[in-house]
Design a protein around this motif. Sequence first.
Motif, PDB file in Angstrom:
ATOM      1  N   SER A 123       0.832  -1.210   0.000  1.00 22.84           N
ATOM      2  CA  SER A 123       0.000   0.000   0.000  1.00 22.84           C
ATOM      3  C   SER A 123       0.867   1.261   0.000  1.00 22.84           C
ATOM      4  N   ASN A 124       2.057   1.204   0.627  1.00 17.23           N
ATOM      5  CA  ASN A 124       2.989   2.335   0.543  1.00 17.23           C
ATOM      6  C   ASN A 124       3.405   2.577  -0.906  1.00 17.23           C
ATOM      7  N   GLY A 125       3.679   1.472  -1.633  1.00 17.46           N
ATOM      8  CA  GLY A 125       4.039   1.587  -3.042  1.00 17.46           C
ATOM      9  C   GLY A 125       2.904   2.157  -3.872  1.00 17.46           C
ATOM     10  N   CYS A 126       1.668   1.699  -3.588  1.00 14.63           N
ATOM     11  CA  CYS A 126       0.487   2.230  -4.300  1.00 14.63           C
ATOM     12  C   CYS A 126       0.317   3.724  -4.024  1.00 14.63           C
ATOM     13  N   THR A 174       6.367  14.573 -15.999  1.00 13.66           N
ATOM     14  CA  THR A 174       5.963  13.949 -17.262  1.00 13.66           C
ATOM     15  C   THR A 174       6.448  12.507 -17.264  1.00 13.66           C
ATOM     16  N   PHE A 175       5.521  11.582 -17.481  1.00 11.71           N
ATOM     17  CA  PHE A 175       5.890  10.167 -17.479  1.00 11.71           C
ATOM     18  C   PHE A 175       6.827   9.867 -18.641  1.00 11.71           C
ATOM     19  N   PRO A 176       7.919   9.149 -18.379  1.00 17.24           N
ATOM     20  CA  PRO A 176       8.832   8.775 -19.473  1.00 17.24           C
ATOM     21  C   PRO A 176       8.184   7.743 -20.393  1.00 17.24           C
ATOM     22  N   GLU A 177       8.694   7.602 -21.595  1.00 20.50           N
ATOM     23  CA  GLU A 177       8.139   6.658 -22.558  1.00 20.50           C
ATOM     24  C   GLU A 177       8.263   5.230 -22.013  1.00 20.50           C
ATOM     25  N   GLY A 178       7.178   4.472 -22.146  1.00 23.39           N
ATOM     26  CA  GLY A 178       7.181   3.083 -21.682  1.00 23.39           C
ATOM     27  C   GLY A 178       6.920   2.922 -20.198  1.00 23.39           C
ATOM     28  N   TYR A 179       6.624   4.029 -19.504  1.00 26.83           N
ATOM     29  CA  TYR A 179       6.371   3.950 -18.054  1.00 26.83           C
ATOM     30  C   TYR A 179       5.101   3.145 -17.777  1.00 26.83           C
ATOM     31  N   LYS A 180       5.136   2.337 -16.748  1.00 32.03           N
ATOM     32  CA  LYS A 180       3.953   1.590 -16.318  1.00 32.03           C
ATOM     33  C   LYS A 180       3.859   1.646 -14.806  1.00 32.03           C
ATOM     34  N   ASN A 181       2.696   2.092 -14.286  1.00 29.44           N
ATOM     35  CA  ASN A 181       2.563   2.131 -12.825  1.00 29.44           C
ATOM     36  C   ASN A 181       2.229   0.727 -12.322  1.00 29.44           C
ATOM     37  N   LYS A 182       3.049   0.233 -11.446  1.00 30.05           N
ATOM     38  CA  LYS A 182       2.852  -1.123 -10.917  1.00 30.05           C
ATOM     39  C   LYS A 182       3.675  -1.308  -9.645  1.00 30.05           C
ATOM     40  N   VAL A 183       3.275  -2.297  -8.877  1.00 29.73           N
ATOM     41  CA  VAL A 183       4.044  -2.739  -7.713  1.00 29.73           C
ATOM     42  C   VAL A 183       4.400  -4.197  -7.974  1.00 29.73           C
ATOM     43  N   GLU A 184       5.687  -4.518  -7.852  1.00 23.16           N
ATOM     44  CA  GLU A 184       6.136  -5.889  -8.088  1.00 23.16           C
ATOM     45  C   GLU A 184       6.693  -6.466  -6.789  1.00 23.16           C
ATOM     46  N   THR A 203      14.923 -13.866   0.624  1.00 24.34           N
ATOM     47  CA  THR A 203      14.610 -12.435   0.525  1.00 24.34           C
ATOM     48  C   THR A 203      13.243 -12.212  -0.100  1.00 24.34           C
ATOM     49  N   MET A 204      12.749 -11.003   0.121  1.00 18.99           N
ATOM     50  CA  MET A 204      11.556 -10.501  -0.561  1.00 18.99           C
ATOM     51  C   MET A 204      11.861  -9.086  -1.017  1.00 18.99           C
ATOM     52  N   LYS A 205      11.395  -8.739  -2.216  1.00 14.27           N
ATOM     53  CA  LYS A 205      11.558  -7.375  -2.716  1.00 14.27           C
ATOM     54  C   LYS A 205      10.185  -6.782  -3.014  1.00 14.27           C
ATOM     55  N   PHE A 206      10.021  -5.511  -2.690  1.00 18.08           N
ATOM     56  CA  PHE A 206       8.813  -4.756  -3.011  1.00 18.08           C
ATOM     57  C   PHE A 206       9.251  -3.565  -3.862  1.00 18.08           C
ATOM     58  N   ILE A 207       8.897  -3.593  -5.135  1.00 13.98           N
ATOM     59  CA  ILE A 207       9.370  -2.578  -6.078  1.00 13.98           C
ATOM     60  C   ILE A 207       8.183  -1.802  -6.622  1.00 13.98           C
ATOM     61  N   ASP A 208       8.198  -0.481  -6.481  1.00 11.14           N
ATOM     62  CA  ASP A 208       7.128   0.343  -7.036  1.00 11.14           C
ATOM     63  C   ASP A 208       7.704   1.350  -8.022  1.00 11.14           C
ATOM     64  N   THR A 209       6.841   1.860  -8.897  1.00  9.88           N
ATOM     65  CA  THR A 209       7.247   2.883  -9.872  1.00  9.88           C
ATOM     66  C   THR A 209       6.665   4.229  -9.469  1.00  9.88           C
ATOM     67  N   GLY A 210       6.689   4.495  -8.171  1.00  8.80           N
ATOM     68  CA  GLY A 210       6.139   5.740  -7.641  1.00  8.80           C
ATOM     69  C   GLY A 210       7.125   6.890  -7.688  1.00  8.80           C
ATOM     70  N   CYS A 215      -4.577  -7.483  -0.855  1.00  6.21           N
ATOM     71  CA  CYS A 215      -4.291  -6.550  -1.956  1.00  6.21           C
ATOM     72  C   CYS A 215      -5.062  -6.834  -3.236  1.00  6.21           C
ATOM     73  N   SER A 216      -6.112  -7.656  -3.171  1.00  3.40           N
ATOM     74  CA  SER A 216      -6.827  -8.069  -4.388  1.00  3.40           C
ATOM     75  C   SER A 216      -7.484  -6.910  -5.128  1.00  3.40           C
ATOM     76  N   PHE A 217      -7.749  -5.805  -4.435  1.00  5.26           N
ATOM     77  CA  PHE A 217      -8.483  -4.707  -5.071  1.00  5.26           C
ATOM     78  C   PHE A 217      -7.761  -3.367  -4.957  1.00  5.26           C
ATOM     79  N   MET A 218      -6.459  -3.409  -4.760  1.00  8.00           N
ATOM     80  CA  MET A 218      -5.711  -2.148  -4.671  1.00  8.00           C
ATOM     81  C   MET A 218      -5.741  -1.429  -6.026  1.00  8.00           C
ATOM     82  N   PRO A 219      -5.659  -0.109  -6.016  1.00  3.18           N
ATOM     83  CA  PRO A 219      -5.844   0.662  -7.254  1.00  3.18           C
ATOM     84  C   PRO A 219      -4.661   0.620  -8.216  1.00  3.18           C
ATOM     85  N   THR A 220      -3.656  -0.166  -7.913  1.00  2.33           N
ATOM     86  CA  THR A 220      -2.483  -0.307  -8.780  1.00  2.33           C
ATOM     87  C   THR A 220      -2.268  -1.788  -9.071  1.00  2.33           C
TER      88      THR A 220
END
Length: 690
Positions: A35-38, A54-64, A73-80, A197-202
């Motif tokens: 949710s922090n990433g979202c 301005t979003f760069p070309e090919g940008y996609k909002n997502k949390v991985e 390990t676990m990684k939480f990667i966001d494009t925020g 997280c089934s219904f998070m907006p990202t």
Amino acid sequence: MSKTGNLSINSENIFPIIKKWLYSDHDIFMRELVSNGCDAITKLKKLALMGEFTFPEGYKNKVEVIVNSKEKTMKFIDTGLGMTADEVEEYITQIAFSGATDFLEKYKDNANGDEIIGHFGLGFYSAFMVADEVHIDTLSYKEGAVPVHWECDGGTQYTIGEGTKTTIGTEITLFLNEESLEFANEYRAREVLEKYCSFMPTEIFLTNAAGEPQYETILKDELKEDDEVIEYIHEDAKMEEKENENGEKEMVEVSPAQEKVKIKKRPVSLSDTAPLWTKHPNECTDEQYLEFYRKVFMDYKEPLFWIHLNMDYPFNLKGILYFPKINTEYDSIEGTIKLYNNQVFIADNIKEVIPEFLMLLKGVIDCPDLPLNVSRSALQNDGFVKKISDYISKKVADKLSGMCKTDRENYEKYWDDISPFIKFGCLKDTKFCDRMMDYILVKNLEGKYLTLNDFIEENKKETQAGEAAAETESSAESTEESKEKEEKEAAPTTLFYVTDEIQQSQYINMFKEEGLDAAILKHNIDSPFISLVEQKKENVHFQRIDADVNDTFKEASSGEELKETTETLTELFRKVLGKEKLEVKVEKLKNEKISSMITLSEESRRMQEMMKMYNMYGMDPSMFGNSETLVLNANNSLVQYILNHKDGEQVPMMCEQLYDLAMLSHAPLTPEAMTKFIARSNEIMMLLAK
């Protein structure tokens, strides 16, 4: 150049407390980090709308989320929007509460301290419940920003310096402790993400870095730019031998040649970013509502109907409540109301927010005005939360009452299934009860549905008609008689009811023969509900159909006429049955075929039901009065035979048989009594066969 610093807290004991008591469920750290990433992505979108980014070309909002069981390990990667070094120090290294001492004093001894992060801005630190060490790599959206690397091993010291991240956003790496390695398992991580997280907006993607790569084959024309091609595959056309119109066999092409590609399996988002409850009801179809119900609750029995909540003022609240079809008794019904905050799952069935009676339903409620980390103790005294609960209750009442007024056919069709919800709501919520009392239905002996008010009025008319008929047989009224008439008119209206149509069939037939009516009230909730109605409705009294023998079923007779007969039969039946306290009544019933009946006063029955409810089995029911009365019909030939041959050889057996027959029309016999009844019945048939 990296540097070290100290977290701005006043005690080194903070992390053990975080690890042990921060949340009751440790898996909730995933919700916090995702949710922090979202949130970071949502903020970046707002900046773009304001023209500050301005979003760069090919940008996609997502949390991985990337799990690696080999590296633990676990990684939480966001494009925020990412963070600068100053922002990391401000938001991460300064734990946001007024004083660690106050925090420690309040929570150090609280082994059940639920959901306290939200009060202190500690969401990120939930990572330390499962990790020995946490790293942050982040790059701010700001022009000229440099990447930042931060790490902490769970103590009060951290290290921060320049990092290597090349894309904006944040990557958090958790080095899991030995007790939490389960979260590095792909299936366990998927389970937790689907829970919270089934219904998070990202869009949220899960990758197993330690797993074998997975592939899929698609048509070459369906290839996308970001697909990783493993192999190009040519499939020749498929031919089959078929018979033509002339009966000759020939080779025919049944599938054309195809160009396919083998690619790395495309990731599928675990999050439905636009769930049904976020849409306007006019945009939703019945099939969408049913599909959502099946997906969320894994229930493939169709719900009866649903209520779509959609409110923006004075508070923001959306949701869908489903009324499921009930196939079990009331006390085993278990519903599920899922509570969300901006599409982030908070909890199931929080009674301070959801009216208690609606927890029998299935549904979702999304209220962004509630804190993400709900403290139940705080909610109990929250006036705002009470307003939300009242609003939900009102909307349900409006839907149901509206259906009764404008769609009575369906309302009646659903009534048997929805009545437990409504009656439970009336018992639990006074305002809901006031709104719904005029829309309570009862089903009568003919299977017709009447409103409770109409049923009461019909019974009043029947009572008044009976009194009028009795008056025509009498002479002119005196002043005394007029007074008695007025008292009768003010007397309670008795509403008869049935709890078991099979068991009480003899009584039902008697009622039908005399043109009397009764309500079918056979659900567990009906017993406390009729007591509520008696409190709400003046001069209304409920009586089960077998509680007494109505005067309508009797021939006119004086008490003296049957006094001697009653005394004789009472003495005989008590002696034969071995029941010295058995209450026996002798009546002249109009129906000569009825030999015996059992009645139990309404008061005694209700007291016994209350005893069972509170498990007071050790108490003797007779302390509340005689438990049963045996009614014998003086007009029945068997009763007359017993009376005239009381010293006969077969009379004891006949007495026992009449008693058991009366009991059978009232309640199931005990196993022992049923065994004796069957043996006795066989003996009687043998006597008749001689």
